[in-house]
Design a protein around this motif. Structure first.
Motif, PDB file in Angstrom:
ATOM      1  N   GLY A 111      -4.086  -7.747   4.285  1.00 30.96           N
ATOM      2  CA  GLY A 111      -5.106  -8.165   3.326  1.00 30.96           C
ATOM      3  C   GLY A 111      -4.619  -7.982   1.899  1.00 30.96           C
ATOM      4  O   GLY A 111      -3.578  -8.512   1.498  1.00 30.96           O
ATOM      5  N   LYS A 112      -5.344  -7.191   1.134  1.00 38.23           N
ATOM      6  CA  LYS A 112      -4.988  -6.973  -0.272  1.00 38.23           C
ATOM      7  C   LYS A 112      -4.080  -5.760  -0.469  1.00 38.23           C
ATOM      8  O   LYS A 112      -3.866  -5.318  -1.597  1.00 38.23           O
ATOM      9  CB  LYS A 112      -6.264  -6.796  -1.106  1.00 38.23           C
ATOM     10  N   TYR A 113      -3.534  -5.237   0.640  1.00 35.92           N
ATOM     11  CA  TYR A 113      -2.690  -4.050   0.547  1.00 35.92           C
ATOM     12  C   TYR A 113      -1.274  -4.336   1.057  1.00 35.92           C
ATOM     13  O   TYR A 113      -1.093  -4.980   2.095  1.00 35.92           O
ATOM     14  CB  TYR A 113      -3.289  -2.895   1.354  1.00 35.92           C
ATOM     15  N   GLU A 114      -0.296  -3.849   0.317  1.00 38.37           N
ATOM     16  CA  GLU A 114       1.095  -3.903   0.749  1.00 38.37           C
ATOM     17  C   GLU A 114       1.518  -2.498   1.162  1.00 38.37           C
ATOM     18  O   GLU A 114       1.370  -1.547   0.386  1.00 38.37           O
ATOM     19  CB  GLU A 114       1.995  -4.395  -0.388  1.00 38.37           C
ATOM     20  N   ILE A 115       2.019  -2.365   2.390  1.00 37.88           N
ATOM     21  CA  ILE A 115       2.462  -1.061   2.882  1.00 37.88           C
ATOM     22  C   ILE A 115       3.938  -0.929   2.541  1.00 37.88           C
ATOM     23  O   ILE A 115       4.782  -1.615   3.114  1.00 37.88           O
ATOM     24  CB  ILE A 115       2.226  -0.936   4.398  1.00 37.88           C
ATOM     25  N   THR A 133      -3.033  -4.979  -4.341  1.00 37.27           N
ATOM     26  CA  THR A 133      -2.660  -6.112  -5.198  1.00 37.27           C
ATOM     27  C   THR A 133      -3.777  -6.530  -6.142  1.00 37.27           C
ATOM     28  O   THR A 133      -3.513  -6.981  -7.259  1.00 37.27           O
ATOM     29  CB  THR A 133      -2.249  -7.310  -4.330  1.00 37.27           C
ATOM     30  N   THR A 134      -5.029  -6.390  -5.736  1.00 38.87           N
ATOM     31  CA  THR A 134      -6.144  -6.849  -6.573  1.00 38.87           C
ATOM     32  C   THR A 134      -6.326  -5.987  -7.816  1.00 38.87           C
ATOM     33  O   THR A 134      -6.630  -6.489  -8.897  1.00 38.87           O
ATOM     34  CB  THR A 134      -7.449  -6.853  -5.761  1.00 38.87           C
ATOM     35  N   LEU A 135      -6.141  -4.672  -7.670  1.00 35.53           N
ATOM     36  CA  LEU A 135      -6.314  -3.763  -8.809  1.00 35.53           C
ATOM     37  C   LEU A 135      -4.983  -3.263  -9.355  1.00 35.53           C
ATOM     38  O   LEU A 135      -4.961  -2.493 -10.319  1.00 35.53           O
ATOM     39  CB  LEU A 135      -7.186  -2.566  -8.400  1.00 35.53           C
ATOM     40  N   GLU A 136      -3.901  -3.703  -8.720  1.00 33.18           N
ATOM     41  CA  GLU A 136      -2.550  -3.321  -9.136  1.00 33.18           C
ATOM     42  C   GLU A 136      -2.428  -1.805  -9.300  1.00 33.18           C
ATOM     43  O   GLU A 136      -2.157  -1.280 -10.383  1.00 33.18           O
ATOM     44  CB  GLU A 136      -2.161  -4.034 -10.440  1.00 33.18           C
ATOM     45  N   TYR A 190      -6.708   5.806   0.719  1.00 32.04           N
ATOM     46  CA  TYR A 190      -7.210   6.825  -0.187  1.00 32.04           C
ATOM     47  C   TYR A 190      -6.863   6.483  -1.633  1.00 32.04           C
ATOM     48  O   TYR A 190      -6.078   5.579  -1.910  1.00 32.04           O
ATOM     49  CB  TYR A 190      -6.616   8.192   0.161  1.00 32.04           C
ATOM     50  N   GLU A 191      -7.411   7.287  -2.526  1.00 29.35           N
ATOM     51  CA  GLU A 191      -7.171   7.150  -3.955  1.00 29.35           C
ATOM     52  C   GLU A 191      -5.680   7.243  -4.284  1.00 29.35           C
ATOM     53  O   GLU A 191      -4.861   7.645  -3.452  1.00 29.35           O
ATOM     54  CB  GLU A 191      -7.920   8.261  -4.695  1.00 29.35           C
ATOM     55  N   ASN A 192      -5.370   6.910  -5.508  1.00 22.38           N
ATOM     56  CA  ASN A 192      -3.979   6.844  -5.954  1.00 22.38           C
ATOM     57  C   ASN A 192      -3.385   8.234  -6.163  1.00 22.38           C
ATOM     58  O   ASN A 192      -3.636   8.888  -7.169  1.00 22.38           O
ATOM     59  CB  ASN A 192      -3.919   6.048  -7.264  1.00 22.38           C
ATOM     60  N   ILE A 193      -2.606   8.704  -5.209  1.00 21.21           N
ATOM     61  CA  ILE A 193      -1.839   9.934  -5.390  1.00 21.21           C
ATOM     62  C   ILE A 193      -0.497   9.775  -4.682  1.00 21.21           C
ATOM     63  O   ILE A 193      -0.372   9.025  -3.718  1.00 21.21           O
ATOM     64  CB  ILE A 193      -2.560  11.188  -4.841  1.00 21.21           C
ATOM     65  N   GLU A 194       0.496  10.457  -5.203  1.00 25.92           N
ATOM     66  CA  GLU A 194       1.792  10.534  -4.534  1.00 25.92           C
ATOM     67  C   GLU A 194       1.924  11.970  -4.039  1.00 25.92           C
ATOM     68  O   GLU A 194       2.243  12.871  -4.808  1.00 25.92           O
ATOM     69  CB  GLU A 194       2.917  10.162  -5.495  1.00 25.92           C
ATOM     70  N   PRO A 195       1.657  12.209  -2.764  1.00 24.95           N
ATOM     71  CA  PRO A 195       1.434  13.575  -2.283  1.00 24.95           C
ATOM     72  C   PRO A 195       2.700  14.372  -1.992  1.00 24.95           C
ATOM     73  O   PRO A 195       3.763  13.831  -1.704  1.00 24.95           O
ATOM     74  CB  PRO A 195       0.665  13.331  -0.982  1.00 24.95           C
TER      75      PRO A 195
END
Length: 445
Positions: A111-115, A133-136, A190-195
């Motif tokens: 969908g709107k996500y690239e893994i 991709t929609t919210l970059e 989930y929200e934007n984090i690099e864990p």
């Protein structure tokens, strides 16, 4: 060659090779006779069709369960757990046809996500960094292990539970922004984090006690919020605790337990997930929020020492340790309060475990003790130590009197008394000198 391994019940610990149709039930004519009142006379059977093994229910009253789901007939894959009444056994086979096909999500577009890239793998979930991709923006993606991809009922359950977990909000819980069903997997975004996962932090070296207490406090507060909503997290381990870009501890929301606990117990011998499992789960007893306290106690012990308190490659030995062995003592100069806290968190009887509220109180006391100890240590370093305790007045006197006399006077008199005594000696010296001179003059006359 395919076989089954019994983990619970009358046949526990035994292995049976599958050389043909294998029937289970209470009557003696069954290939595997099980004296269990919950089983029907002929309960179920395993059969082979075109090289694939199936478990088939024989219209039993209480049902046949495969990986936690009631089935009529379903294919078997290596590692599958079958439950018949109080009996549990695992299907085992090295034949490639009996292995579930893994699905690599890296590089896929959903969908709107690239893994984009896999960052971590655990026995139940794979973690990826992705791009919306929609919210970059970067997103963190948790994908339920494709190991269970052949069972659609499992994925329906994962989907349902993941959605229900969105009801709980807390700053320590990862915020779910989307849930997507994709072929043989469920993607939780989930929200934007690099864990940074806690397991990696542990492997990288022991963490300091103040740092451990800090994230421990945040996790306990999250557990309080979860338990107040009548939820159980059920998945606290080094795979499910992570740190965000700002170094704050974060944990995935609850909702998949207690169902995921059944999957956990299917883990093979030596699976680290079993090392966080509370005694009541091993016993098959009622599950309460106290299992989270137990798992957290094990996790904190692992962070402090760099190793798990109970370790064994054999499931039976690990179970025995969790049921009967006391928590090992911490090695090193740690506050006694810390050892006592961990023992209360990992009590074998769940009713004796310390509550989340009391854990927070104990953490506060531990932090105060550590702060006071550090302050005392710094203060002792700041005070200059004199190389000699001899005063200037004592030095003058010591030039005139023997050392033994000085030491005797030090031990006998206080400083004021000693000074007065020496003044008296000086006066006496001058008087005696004057008297001597007067006496000599008289003799001359």
């Amino acid at each position: 060659m395919a076989r089954i391994y019994f983990r619970k019940g009358e046949w526990a610990g035994k292995k049976v090779e599958i050389k043909g149709p294998l029937t289970f039930g209470r009557i003696k004519s069954c290939d595997v006779t099980i004296h269990d009142g919950l089983l029907s006379r002929q309960h179920s059977r395993i059969l082979e069709e075109n090289g694939i093994f199936y478990i088939e229910d024989l219209k039993s009253k209480n049902g046949t369960f495969l990986n936690g789901e009631r089935v009529t007939k379903a294919p078997l894959f290596h590692g599958d757990l079958i439950v018949l009444g109080e009996t549990e056994f695992v299907f085992e086979s090295k034949d490639p046809k009996h292995q579930r096909k893994s699905q690599e999500l890296e590089g896929q577009k959903v969908g709107k996500y690239e893994i984009r890239s896999k960052v971590f793998s655990s026995p139940l979930f794979d973690w990826y960094l992705g791009w919306q991709t929609t919210l970059e923006r970067i997103v963190l993606i948790e994908a339920f292990s494709s190991k269970y991809g052949g069972n659609k009922a499992i994925f329906s359950r994962v989907l349902e539970k993941a959605r229900s977990s969105q009801k709980i909000r807390h700053q320590t819980l990862l915020e779910i922004i989307d849930i997507v069903e994709y072929e043989n997997s469920v993607l939780i975004l989930y929200e934007n984090i690099e864990p940074l996962f806690l397991r990696d932090a542990i492997l990288g070296g022991k963490m300091t006690l103040p740092a451990i207490l800090k994230w421990m406090k945040d996790v306990v507060k999250a557990l309080e919020a979860i338990h107040e909503k009548k939820y159980i997290h059920g998945a606290l381990d080094s795979y499910n605790v992570l740190f965000d870009n700002n170094g704050r501890v974060r944990i995935p929301p609850p909702g998949l337990s207690p169902w995921t606990l059944k999957i956990r117990l299917q883990g093979s011998d030596g699976s680290e997930l079993l090392s966080f499992t509370a005694p009541e789960i091993w016993k098959g007893k009622e599950i309460t929020p106290a299992i989270d306290i137990y798992s957290l106690g094990i996790l904190v012990f692992q962070c402090i020492t760099g190793k798990l308190p109970f370790r064994s490659k054999k499931r039976s030995q690990l179970k025995e340790m969790h049921l009967n062995q006391p928590l090992p003592s911490l090695e090193g100069n740690y506050p006694p309060r810390l050892q006592l806290l961990l023992e209360r968190m990992t009590a074998k009887n769940w009713q004796e475990r310390i509550s989340a509220k009391n854990i927070l109180e104990q953490i506060d006391l531990l932090e105060k003790e550590i702060t006071q100890a550090e302050s005392t240590k710094m203060a002792s370093k700041a005070i200059p130590q004199s190389k000699s305790t001899t005063s200037s007045s004592e030095k003058v006197v010591s030039d005139r009197l023997p050392k033994a006399t000085i030491e005797a006077l030090r031990n006998r008199f206080s400083l004021p008394e000693t000074i007065l005594f020496f003044l008296f000696l000086v006066v006496l010296f001058f008087l005696s000198s004057s008297i001597t001179q007067l006496f000599l003059r008289l003799l001359e006359l």
